[in-house]
Motif scaffolding. Structure first.
Motif, short mmCIF file in Angstrom:
data_model
loop_
_atom_site.label_atom_id
_atom_site.label_comp_id
_atom_site.label_asym_id
_atom_site.label_seq_id
_atom_site.Cartn_x
_atom_site.Cartn_y
_atom_site.Cartn_z
N ALA A 10 0.85 -1.19 0.00
CA ALA A 10 0.00 0.00 0.00
C ALA A 10 0.88 1.24 0.00
CB ALA A 10 -0.92 0.02 1.22
N LEU A 11 0.60 2.14 -0.93
CA LEU A 11 1.24 3.45 -0.97
C LEU A 11 0.20 4.47 -0.55
CD1 LEU A 11 2.92 3.23 -4.49
CD2 LEU A 11 3.85 2.49 -2.29
N ILE A 12 0.52 5.29 0.44
CA ILE A 12 -0.45 6.25 0.95
C ILE A 12 0.22 7.62 1.02
CG2 ILE A 12 -2.02 6.82 2.84
CD1 ILE A 12 -1.82 3.76 3.60
N ASP A 13 -0.24 8.52 0.15
CA ASP A 13 0.31 9.88 0.10
C ASP A 13 -0.74 10.78 -0.52
OD1 ASP A 13 1.85 12.26 -0.55
OD2 ASP A 13 3.64 11.01 -0.29
N ASP A 14 -0.97 11.94 0.08
CA ASP A 14 -1.98 12.85 -0.45
C ASP A 14 -1.51 13.60 -1.69
OD1 ASP A 14 -0.22 14.18 1.38
OD2 ASP A 14 -1.56 15.91 1.34
N ASP A 15 -0.22 13.54 -2.01
CA ASP A 15 0.32 14.21 -3.19
C ASP A 15 0.25 13.25 -4.39
OD1 ASP A 15 2.05 15.13 -5.25
OD2 ASP A 15 3.18 16.31 -3.81
N PRO A 16 -0.63 13.53 -5.37
CA PRO A 16 -0.80 12.61 -6.49
C PRO A 16 0.45 12.40 -7.33
CG PRO A 16 -2.02 14.65 -6.88
CD PRO A 16 -1.49 14.71 -5.48
N LEU A 17 1.32 13.40 -7.42
CA LEU A 17 2.55 13.25 -8.21
C LEU A 17 3.53 12.29 -7.55
CD1 LEU A 17 3.09 16.93 -9.40
CD2 LEU A 17 2.14 15.01 -10.70
N ILE A 18 3.71 12.44 -6.25
CA ILE A 18 4.60 11.54 -5.52
C ILE A 18 4.02 10.13 -5.51
CG2 ILE A 18 5.54 10.99 -3.23
CD1 ILE A 18 5.91 14.01 -2.85
N LEU A 19 2.73 10.04 -5.33
CA LEU A 19 2.06 8.74 -5.34
C LEU A 19 2.26 8.04 -6.70
CD1 LEU A 19 0.32 7.09 -3.37
CD2 LEU A 19 -1.69 8.11 -4.43
N ALA A 20 2.10 8.77 -7.78
CA ALA A 20 2.29 8.21 -9.12
C ALA A 20 3.73 7.78 -9.36
CB ALA A 20 1.84 9.21 -10.18
N LEU A 21 4.68 8.59 -8.90
CA LEU A 21 6.09 8.23 -9.05
C LEU A 21 6.42 6.97 -8.28
CD1 LEU A 21 9.06 8.84 -9.88
CD2 LEU A 21 9.22 10.15 -7.76
N MET A 22 6.00 6.92 -7.03
CA MET A 22 6.28 5.73 -6.22
C MET A 22 5.61 4.50 -6.82
SD MET A 22 6.43 7.24 -2.27
CE MET A 22 5.09 6.26 -1.79
N HIS A 23 4.39 4.65 -7.30
CA HIS A 23 3.68 3.53 -7.91
C HIS A 23 4.44 3.02 -9.13
CE1 HIS A 23 0.57 1.28 -10.04
NE2 HIS A 23 -0.06 1.18 -8.87
N GLN A 24 4.90 3.95 -9.95
CA GLN A 24 5.63 3.58 -11.17
C GLN A 24 6.91 2.82 -10.83
OE1 GLN A 24 7.08 6.94 -13.40
NE2 GLN A 24 7.34 5.74 -15.27
N GLU A 33 2.30 -6.45 -5.79
CA GLU A 33 1.10 -5.81 -6.34
C GLU A 33 0.94 -4.50 -5.57
OE1 GLU A 33 -3.73 -6.39 -6.19
OE2 GLU A 33 -2.46 -8.17 -5.95
N VAL A 34 0.86 -3.40 -6.29
CA VAL A 34 0.86 -2.08 -5.66
C VAL A 34 -0.54 -1.48 -5.67
CG1 VAL A 34 1.89 0.21 -5.67
CG2 VAL A 34 3.24 -1.74 -6.42
N LEU A 35 -0.98 -1.03 -4.50
CA LEU A 35 -2.26 -0.34 -4.34
C LEU A 35 -1.95 1.07 -3.84
CD1 LEU A 35 -3.95 -3.27 -2.46
CD2 LEU A 35 -4.27 -2.70 -4.85
N ALA A 36 -2.48 2.08 -4.52
CA ALA A 36 -2.18 3.46 -4.17
C ALA A 36 -3.42 4.17 -3.62
CB ALA A 36 -1.65 4.20 -5.40
N PHE A 37 -3.20 4.97 -2.58
CA PHE A 37 -4.29 5.68 -1.92
C PHE A 37 -3.87 7.12 -1.60
CE2 PHE A 37 -4.41 1.23 -0.81
CZ PHE A 37 -5.72 0.88 -1.11
N GLN A 38 -4.72 8.08 -1.99
CA GLN A 38 -4.50 9.46 -1.57
C GLN A 38 -5.15 9.72 -0.22
OE1 GLN A 38 -5.34 11.38 -5.70
NE2 GLN A 38 -4.43 12.95 -4.39
#
Length: 141
Positions: A10-24, A33-38
């Protein structure tokens, strides 16, 4: 309890750009398997319901502080490995996260090799967990 692959992160960050970078970056690692949450509340609910064992969480979010989410993960007593990602350079916050049970604290901006190393470390920890479970199961069988 055996943890099935792919390991859920689980990736949890309110910043969509950082979240997208970490997910990538993390999605390129094998056996995950990566799940992302703002929204940290949604992330916490997924951690509870989807047997997530690796978590990367921002410390400073408007809905919930990352160290509060860290405390929740530790209180579940499920062996959840939490990596805190923070833009604050405060030694007090870093120390508090380690004292609560963070596996590591990664500074922002996120250094990609450090993020990759943290994911690999977390995956290796879960692999060792599974090895120990399998070894113990064979001994009792």
């Amino acid at each position: 309890m055996f943890i099935e692959k792919p390991y859920k992160i689980a990736l949890i960050d309110d910043d969509p750009l950082i979240l997208a970078l970490m997910h990538q970056v993390i999605s390129k690692e094998k056996d995950v398997e990566v799940l992302a949450f703002q929204n940290p509340q949604e992330g916490l609910e997924a951690i509870r319901n989807q047997k997530i064992r690796l978590v990367f969480v921002d410390i400073n979010m408007p809905q919930m502080f990352g160290d509060d989410l860290l405390r929740e993960c530790v209180s579940m007593k499920q062996g959840i490995q939490v990596y805190v990602v923070t833009g604050t350079g405060s030694l007090i916050i870093v120390e508090r996260c380690f004292n609560v049970g963070a596996r590591d604290v990664l500074p922002k901006p996120v250094h990609i090799p450090d993020l990759q190393a943290a994911v690999r470390e977390g995956v290796q920890h879960l692999d060792r967990w599974n090895e120990r479970i399998n070894r113990s199961a064979r001994k009792t069988a």
